[in-house]
Scaffold this motif. Sequence first.
Motif, PDB file in Angstrom:
ATOM      1  N   ARG A   1       2.108   1.582  -3.493  1.00 22.38           N
ATOM      2  CA  ARG A   1       1.024   2.078  -4.344  1.00 22.38           C
ATOM      3  C   ARG A   1       0.891   3.592  -4.195  1.00 22.38           C
ATOM      4  O   ARG A   1       0.750   4.310  -5.181  1.00 22.38           O
ATOM      5  CB  ARG A   1      -0.283   1.389  -3.979  1.00 22.38           C
ATOM      6  CG  ARG A   1      -1.483   1.925  -4.737  1.00 22.38           C
ATOM      7  CD  ARG A   1      -2.772   1.295  -4.300  1.00 22.38           C
ATOM      8  NE  ARG A   1      -3.025   1.536  -2.884  1.00 22.38           N
ATOM      9  CZ  ARG A   1      -4.026   1.017  -2.212  1.00 22.38           C
ATOM     10  NH1 ARG A   1      -4.874   0.187  -2.807  1.00 22.38           N
ATOM     11  NH2 ARG A   1      -4.196   1.288  -0.943  1.00 22.38           N
ATOM     12  N   HIS A   2       0.960   4.065  -2.963  1.00 22.80           N
ATOM     13  CA  HIS A   2       0.846   5.500  -2.701  1.00 22.80           C
ATOM     14  C   HIS A   2       1.940   6.281  -3.445  1.00 22.80           C
ATOM     15  O   HIS A   2       1.660   7.252  -4.138  1.00 22.80           O
ATOM     16  CB  HIS A   2       0.935   5.754  -1.199  1.00 22.80           C
ATOM     17  CG  HIS A   2       1.087   7.195  -0.846  1.00 22.80           C
ATOM     18  ND1 HIS A   2       0.043   8.088  -0.900  1.00 22.80           N
ATOM     19  CD2 HIS A   2       2.174   7.902  -0.451  1.00 22.80           C
ATOM     20  CE1 HIS A   2       0.485   9.288  -0.547  1.00 22.80           C
ATOM     21  NE2 HIS A   2       1.771   9.194  -0.266  1.00 22.80           N
TER      22      HIS A   2
ATOM     23  N   LYS B   1       1.563   6.116  -7.312  1.00 18.35           N
ATOM     24  CA  LYS B   1       0.538   7.046  -7.816  1.00 18.35           C
ATOM     25  C   LYS B   1       1.096   8.463  -7.870  1.00 18.35           C
ATOM     26  O   LYS B   1       0.898   9.186  -8.857  1.00 18.35           O
ATOM     27  CB  LYS B   1      -0.695   6.990  -6.926  1.00 18.35           C
ATOM     28  CG  LYS B   1      -1.810   7.900  -7.398  1.00 18.35           C
ATOM     29  CD  LYS B   1      -3.018   7.810  -6.501  1.00 18.35           C
ATOM     30  CE  LYS B   1      -4.100   8.744  -7.007  1.00 18.35           C
ATOM     31  NZ  LYS B   1      -5.244   8.803  -6.101  1.00 18.35           N
TER      32      LYS B   1
ATOM     33  N   ILE C   1      -2.590  -6.188  -3.975  1.00 17.59           N
ATOM     34  CA  ILE C   1      -3.200  -5.751  -2.720  1.00 17.59           C
ATOM     35  C   ILE C   1      -4.568  -6.409  -2.553  1.00 17.59           C
ATOM     36  O   ILE C   1      -4.888  -6.928  -1.474  1.00 17.59           O
ATOM     37  CB  ILE C   1      -3.297  -4.209  -2.670  1.00 17.59           C
ATOM     38  CG1 ILE C   1      -1.893  -3.622  -2.448  1.00 17.59           C
ATOM     39  CG2 ILE C   1      -4.265  -3.753  -1.580  1.00 17.59           C
ATOM     40  CD1 ILE C   1      -1.808  -2.129  -2.661  1.00 17.59           C
ATOM     41  N   ALA C   2      -5.369  -6.403  -3.597  1.00 14.69           N
ATOM     42  CA  ALA C   2      -6.693  -7.029  -3.523  1.00 14.69           C
ATOM     43  C   ALA C   2      -6.575  -8.512  -3.204  1.00 14.69           C
ATOM     44  O   ALA C   2      -7.319  -9.045  -2.363  1.00 14.69           O
ATOM     45  CB  ALA C   2      -7.443  -6.818  -4.842  1.00 14.69           C
TER      46      ALA C   2
ATOM     47  N   LEU D   1       0.231  -3.472  -8.518  1.00 14.45           N
ATOM     48  CA  LEU D   1       0.146  -3.302  -7.069  1.00 14.45           C
ATOM     49  C   LEU D   1      -1.302  -3.387  -6.607  1.00 14.45           C
ATOM     50  O   LEU D   1      -1.601  -4.038  -5.600  1.00 14.45           O
ATOM     51  CB  LEU D   1       0.751  -1.957  -6.651  1.00 14.45           C
ATOM     52  CG  LEU D   1       2.276  -1.874  -6.687  1.00 14.45           C
ATOM     53  CD1 LEU D   1       2.734  -0.433  -6.512  1.00 14.45           C
ATOM     54  CD2 LEU D   1       2.887  -2.754  -5.622  1.00 14.45           C
ATOM     55  N   GLU D   2      -2.198  -2.756  -7.335  1.00 17.64           N
ATOM     56  CA  GLU D   2      -3.626  -2.809  -6.998  1.00 17.64           C
ATOM     57  C   GLU D   2      -4.113  -4.259  -6.972  1.00 17.64           C
ATOM     58  O   GLU D   2      -4.811  -4.675  -6.047  1.00 17.64           O
ATOM     59  CB  GLU D   2      -4.449  -2.018  -8.012  1.00 17.64           C
ATOM     60  CG  GLU D   2      -4.400  -0.527  -7.827  1.00 17.64           C
ATOM     61  CD  GLU D   2      -5.126  -0.053  -6.579  1.00 17.64           C
ATOM     62  OE1 GLU D   2      -6.189  -0.615  -6.227  1.00 17.64           O
ATOM     63  OE2 GLU D   2      -4.612   0.877  -5.944  1.00 17.64           O
ATOM     64  N   ALA D   3      -3.749  -5.024  -7.984  1.00 16.61           N
ATOM     65  CA  ALA D   3      -4.195  -6.417  -8.081  1.00 16.61           C
ATOM     66  C   ALA D   3      -3.627  -7.249  -6.936  1.00 16.61           C
ATOM     67  O   ALA D   3      -4.343  -8.063  -6.330  1.00 16.61           O
ATOM     68  CB  ALA D   3      -3.781  -7.005  -9.428  1.00 16.61           C
TER      69      ALA D   3
ATOM     70  N   TYR E   1       1.550   0.346 -11.055  1.00 23.26           N
ATOM     71  CA  TYR E   1       0.443   0.743 -10.194  1.00 23.26           C
ATOM     72  C   TYR E   1      -0.700  -0.265 -10.297  1.00 23.26           C
ATOM     73  O   TYR E   1      -1.253  -0.700  -9.286  1.00 23.26           O
ATOM     74  CB  TYR E   1      -0.038   2.153 -10.574  1.00 23.26           C
ATOM     75  CG  TYR E   1      -1.118   2.664  -9.662  1.00 23.26           C
ATOM     76  CD1 TYR E   1      -0.806   3.236  -8.431  1.00 23.26           C
ATOM     77  CD2 TYR E   1      -2.452   2.561 -10.019  1.00 23.26           C
ATOM     78  CE1 TYR E   1      -1.794   3.690  -7.581  1.00 23.26           C
ATOM     79  CE2 TYR E   1      -3.455   3.013  -9.168  1.00 23.26           C
ATOM     80  CZ  TYR E   1      -3.116   3.584  -7.958  1.00 23.26           C
ATOM     81  OH  TYR E   1      -4.113   4.022  -7.119  1.00 23.26           O
ATOM     82  N   ASP E   2      -1.042  -0.668 -11.511  1.00 24.96           N
ATOM     83  CA  ASP E   2      -2.114  -1.648 -11.714  1.00 24.96           C
ATOM     84  C   ASP E   2      -1.769  -2.994 -11.070  1.00 24.96           C
ATOM     85  O   ASP E   2      -2.622  -3.647 -10.460  1.00 24.96           O
ATOM     86  CB  ASP E   2      -2.403  -1.844 -13.204  1.00 24.96           C
ATOM     87  CG  ASP E   2      -3.018  -0.618 -13.849  1.00 24.96           C
ATOM     88  OD1 ASP E   2      -3.521   0.270 -13.124  1.00 24.96           O
ATOM     89  OD2 ASP E   2      -2.984  -0.530 -15.100  1.00 24.96           O
TER      90      ASP E   2
ATOM     91  N   LYS F   1       0.831  -1.209   0.000  1.00 27.27           N
ATOM     92  CA  LYS F   1       0.000   0.000   0.000  1.00 27.27           C
ATOM     93  C   LYS F   1       0.863   1.256   0.000  1.00 27.27           C
ATOM     94  O   LYS F   1       0.527   2.250  -0.649  1.00 27.27           O
ATOM     95  CB  LYS F   1      -0.956  -0.011   1.199  1.00 27.27           C
ATOM     96  CG  LYS F   1      -2.082  -1.009   1.014  1.00 27.27           C
ATOM     97  CD  LYS F   1      -3.004  -1.056   2.213  1.00 27.27           C
ATOM     98  CE  LYS F   1      -4.136  -2.047   1.975  1.00 27.27           C
ATOM     99  NZ  LYS F   1      -5.048  -2.129   3.125  1.00 27.27           N
TER     100      LYS F   1
ATOM    101  N   GLU G   1      -5.464  -8.970   0.445  1.00 30.32           N
ATOM    102  CA  GLU G   1      -6.545  -8.637   1.371  1.00 30.32           C
ATOM    103  C   GLU G   1      -7.498  -9.819   1.517  1.00 30.32           C
ATOM    104  O   GLU G   1      -7.985 -10.102   2.616  1.00 30.32           O
ATOM    105  CB  GLU G   1      -7.285  -7.383   0.915  1.00 30.32           C
ATOM    106  CG  GLU G   1      -6.483  -6.124   1.197  1.00 30.32           C
ATOM    107  CD  GLU G   1      -7.110  -4.853   0.668  1.00 30.32           C
ATOM    108  OE1 GLU G   1      -7.933  -4.918  -0.278  1.00 30.32           O
ATOM    109  OE2 GLU G   1      -6.773  -3.778   1.198  1.00 30.32           O
TER     110      GLU G   1
END
Length: 93
Positions: A23-24, A27, A71-72, A67-69, A64-65, A20, A75
């Motif tokens: 990701r911050h 971005k 992280i999801a 990292l989003e995947a 970034y994309d 996270k 989680e």
Amino acid sequence: MSADTKTPLDHVNATLNQLKEMRHYSKNYVEQLTAQWLLFDGELSKLKQAERIEELMTRQGELYDALEAEIAELEEVAVSLQPVAEDAAGTVH
């Protein structure tokens, strides 16, 4: 808590926190690079550097994309590792 006593959930949560944070920053870097791109696109084109910067922006966006995947995904793993709660009567929820 030492590294030896960490649970799998502790490790997942630590990794999630790191991702996270990445990701911050990712971005923010994309936004900064885009701002520079918009300011100097004409000049970069004249210097034949625009394509190289555009490639960096694309790669940063892909990171970034990704990292989003991730992280999801982590989680979901963290939720599955949560201990099962029991009430006072010993019933599992």
